[in-house]
Design a protein around this motif. Sequence first.
Motif, mmCIF file in Angstrom:
data_model
loop_
_atom_site.group_PDB
_atom_site.id
_atom_site.type_symbol
_atom_site.label_atom_id
_atom_site.label_comp_id
_atom_site.label_asym_id
_atom_site.label_seq_id
_atom_site.Cartn_x
_atom_site.Cartn_y
_atom_site.Cartn_z
ATOM 1 N N THR A 1 4.278 -2.111 -0.198
ATOM 2 C CA THR A 1 4.662 -2.960 0.924
ATOM 3 C C THR A 1 5.601 -2.225 1.875
ATOM 4 O O THR A 1 5.456 -2.305 3.096
ATOM 5 C CB THR A 1 5.283 -4.273 0.403
ATOM 6 O OG1 THR A 1 4.295 -4.939 -0.397
ATOM 7 C CG2 THR A 1 5.710 -5.189 1.528
ATOM 8 N N ASN B 1 -0.796 -8.116 3.541
ATOM 9 C CA ASN B 1 -0.244 -8.141 2.193
ATOM 10 C C ASN B 1 -1.039 -9.172 1.386
ATOM 11 O O ASN B 1 -0.854 -10.380 1.537
ATOM 12 C CB ASN B 1 1.245 -8.505 2.261
ATOM 13 C CG ASN B 1 1.915 -8.450 0.906
ATOM 14 O OD1 ASN B 1 1.309 -8.773 -0.118
ATOM 15 N ND2 ASN B 1 3.171 -8.042 0.882
ATOM 16 N N ASP C 1 -2.741 -4.096 1.540
ATOM 17 C CA ASP C 1 -1.694 -3.778 0.557
ATOM 18 C C ASP C 1 -1.943 -4.650 -0.671
ATOM 19 O O ASP C 1 -1.730 -5.852 -0.619
ATOM 20 C CB ASP C 1 -0.363 -4.091 1.286
ATOM 21 C CG ASP C 1 0.870 -4.276 0.405
ATOM 22 O OD1 ASP C 1 0.785 -4.146 -0.825
ATOM 23 O OD2 ASP C 1 1.945 -4.553 1.005
HETATM 24 MN MN MN Z 1 4.283 -5.495 -2.494
#
Ligand code: MN
Length: 177
Positions: A24, A40, A84
């Motif tokens: 991240t 994310n 991610d």
């Molecule tokens: Mn993460």
Amino acid sequence: QNGSIRSRCRPNILVTGTPGTGKTTTSSALAEATHLRHLNVGDLVREKNLHDGWDPELESYLINEDLVCDELEDLMEEGGNIVDYLGCDFFPERWFDRVVVLQTDNTVLYDRLSRRGYTGSKLSNNIECEIFQVLLQEAKESYPEDIVVALKSDTIEDITRNVTSLTDWARSWHPAS
Ligand code: MN
Ligand code: ADP
């Protein structure tokens, strides 16, 4: 449009690795440098309920891979994404132009995950995952070898170097003609 082959004009990058390896942190710095879109997946799973409930034993949500892929499909087709996530084997191979596997020395990782509050089997499972290079194997089995890169993520300097090299790569990327 469905079924027609249209190449994206900006690349899609997958950033994967064991929890705590810096996915991240790296992805958000890379998004800032490249103006690619940071997705994310863990956050998305929680926010949009793309899961089949909480597993108390694993202490995590049971991700619903089909829901996640449906959610991301249009954006991925458009291109220009940094995805991610701590797994990589269920995304369509065609989505990605680069697959980055972050790796961290296991004593460094142990401290990071402890600081994050991981204990017991959740902590030891993740350290084992890193020692056995589970994510690197998964990436190599799921994507063409020439798009997979393993990058060391032990220090802040590593992050800076990784972001710089990935930014250079993204700037010089062109769609296949
Ligand atoms: Mn993460
Ligand atoms: P992930 O998304 O892979 O779980 P994070 O980016 O959330 O990892 O990082 C976890 C913690 O470790 C954060 O506190 C972050 O600042 C730190 N961290 C991550 N990568 C590095 C690195 N290469 N050097 C120093 N600290 C790092």
